[in-house]
Write an enzyme that holds these catalytic residues in place. Structure first.
Site, PDB file in Angstrom:
ATOM      1  N   ASN A  48       0.953  -1.130   0.064  1.00  0.00           N
ATOM      2  CA  ASN A  48      -0.020  -0.010  -0.124  1.00  0.00           C
ATOM      3  C   ASN A  48       1.045   1.135   0.008  1.00  0.00           C
ATOM      4  OD1 ASN A  48      -1.724   2.058   0.528  1.00  0.00           O
ATOM      5  ND2 ASN A  48      -2.426   1.430   2.664  1.00  0.00           N
ATOM      6  N   LYS A  59       0.132   4.259  -0.253  1.00  0.00           N
ATOM      7  CA  LYS A  59      -0.562   5.480   0.318  1.00  0.00           C
ATOM      8  C   LYS A  59      -0.421   6.624  -0.394  1.00  0.00           C
ATOM      9  CE  LYS A  59      -0.273   2.969   4.905  1.00  0.00           C
ATOM     10  NZ  LYS A  59       0.023   3.207   6.356  1.00  0.00           N
ATOM     11  N   HIS A  95      -9.383   0.812   5.339  1.00  0.00           N
ATOM     12  CA  HIS A  95      -8.347   0.994   5.813  1.00  0.00           C
ATOM     13  C   HIS A  95      -8.589   1.949   7.093  1.00  0.00           C
ATOM     14  CE1 HIS A  95      -4.093   2.214   6.557  1.00  0.00           C
ATOM     15  NE2 HIS A  95      -3.797   1.137   5.856  1.00  0.00           N
ATOM     16  N   GLU A 127      -6.956   4.296   8.045  1.00  0.00           N
ATOM     17  CA  GLU A 127      -6.862   5.864   7.743  1.00  0.00           C
ATOM     18  C   GLU A 127      -7.779   6.357   7.245  1.00  0.00           C
ATOM     19  OE1 GLU A 127      -3.105   5.349   5.651  1.00  0.00           O
ATOM     20  OE2 GLU A 127      -2.089   4.588   7.598  1.00  0.00           O
ATOM     21  N   GLU A 179      -4.880  -5.148  10.628  1.00  0.00           N
ATOM     22  CA  GLU A 179      -4.172  -4.260  10.745  1.00  0.00           C
ATOM     23  C   GLU A 179      -4.403  -3.586  12.321  1.00  0.00           C
ATOM     24  OE1 GLU A 179      -2.197  -2.807   6.723  1.00  0.00           O
ATOM     25  OE2 GLU A 179      -3.852  -1.499   7.310  1.00  0.00           O
ATOM     26  N   GLY A 234       2.760   2.030  10.859  1.00  0.00           N
ATOM     27  CA  GLY A 234       3.515   3.305  10.637  1.00  0.00           C
ATOM     28  C   GLY A 234       4.369   3.650  12.095  1.00  0.00           C
ATOM     29  N   SER A 262       3.884  -2.189  10.421  1.00  0.00           N
ATOM     30  CA  SER A 262       5.186  -2.361  10.354  1.00  0.00           C
ATOM     31  C   SER A 262       5.927  -3.522  10.096  1.00  0.00           C
ATOM     32  CB  SER A 262       5.689  -1.923  11.987  1.00  0.00           C
ATOM     33  OG  SER A 262       5.224  -0.575  12.178  1.00  0.00           O
TER      34      SER A 262
END
Ligand code: 13P
Length: 259
Positions: free
Chosen positions: A11, A13, A105, A107, A177, A183, A222
């Site tokens: 991904n 992003k 996702h 985010e 996730e 991240g 990560s």
């Protein structure tokens, strides 16, 4: 032992220029591999405006002796078509050569307040257009500390099960996730991830054991070349959804070969 084919998904992003996207796709697609060496499925998820250019690079590089890389999008509209400024429909993504799309996702759930129901509608739209949705679920650190991990991921899964049934997962993929691992460099331990993956697979098995046994469940948060092998060694972890490490061709290839 199952014969579920592993998946490594990158991904990208909202990173990089068009030139960088082309270069990264080119480096991956030019990677030599011996046919039949049991490589995982590899999918990249560039930003929307880079999809077509990346598709061309991947198509031009296609040959029997190099890595096959599929194309996916990072999000999809919940609407079929019409006056939805800024949205991109599943049909448009299919036209662009996408085979996969991420839905839910964290985010998007957080920054765009996407509800479980909206995510489920996106999942259904994608599947209706022949795309393979990758449904992302995961808990925040606060939820984990309150021992609500199971409740949160099962609630996120339930919204899709209600709309599409277990049958929705015949082709689709799940991705666990944990938000606190994205991240941050704080990867879930293989045992922590395995526990949630087993819970998710068990939940689908309650409705359909066969679909559950064939379902690929990816871990994201990560993942890098150093920790991938231990994660992928877990019985219910069928690959990875990789963010930061997928922007570096060498590191991403280390993850692919770790499978
Ligand atoms: P990182 O690998 O950068 O933690 O990102 C994970 C992710 O969100 C992939 O979708």
């Amino acid at each position: 032992m199952t014969d579920r084919r592993r998946i490594v998904a990158g991904n990208w992003k909202m990173h990089g220029s068009l030139g960088a996207a082309r270069e990264l796709a080119g480096a991956l697609a030019a990677t030599a591999h011996e046919p039949g060496r049991g490589l995982p499925e590899v999918i990249v998820f560039p930003p929307f405006p880079h999809l077509d250019a990346v598709r061309r690079v991947l198509e031009d590089a296609e040959s029997a002796g190099t890595l096959a890389v599929q194309l996916g999008a990072q999000d999809v509209s919940s609407q079929g078509e019409g006056a939805h400024t800024g949205d991109v429909s599943a049909g448009m993504l299919a036209d662009c050569g996408c085979s996969h799309v991420l839905v839910g996702h964290s985010e998007r759930r957080t920054a765009f307040r996407e509800s479980d129901e909206l995510v489920a509608t996106k999942f259904q739209r994608a599947a209706d257009q022949g795309l393979i949705p990758i449904l992302c679920v995961g808990e925040t650190l606060r939820e984990r500390e309150a021992e609500r991990t199971g409740e949160i991921v099962l609630r996120q899964l339930a919204a899709v099960m209600e709309l599409c049934g277990a049958g929705g997962f015949t082709r689709a993929v799940l991705a666990y996730e944990p938000v606190w691992a994205i991240g941050t460099g704080h990867t879930a331990t293989p045992e922590q991830a395995q526990e949630v993956h087993a819970l998710l697979r068990g939940e689908i098995a309650r409705t359909d054991a066969k679909i559950s046994a064939g379902l690929r469940i990816l871990y994201g948060g990560s993942v890098n070349g150093a920790n991938a092998a231990a994660l992928f060694a877990q019985p219910d972890i069928d690959g990875g959804l990789v963010g930061g490490a997928s922007l570096d061709a060498k590191e991403f290839l280390r993850i692919i070969t770790a499978v």
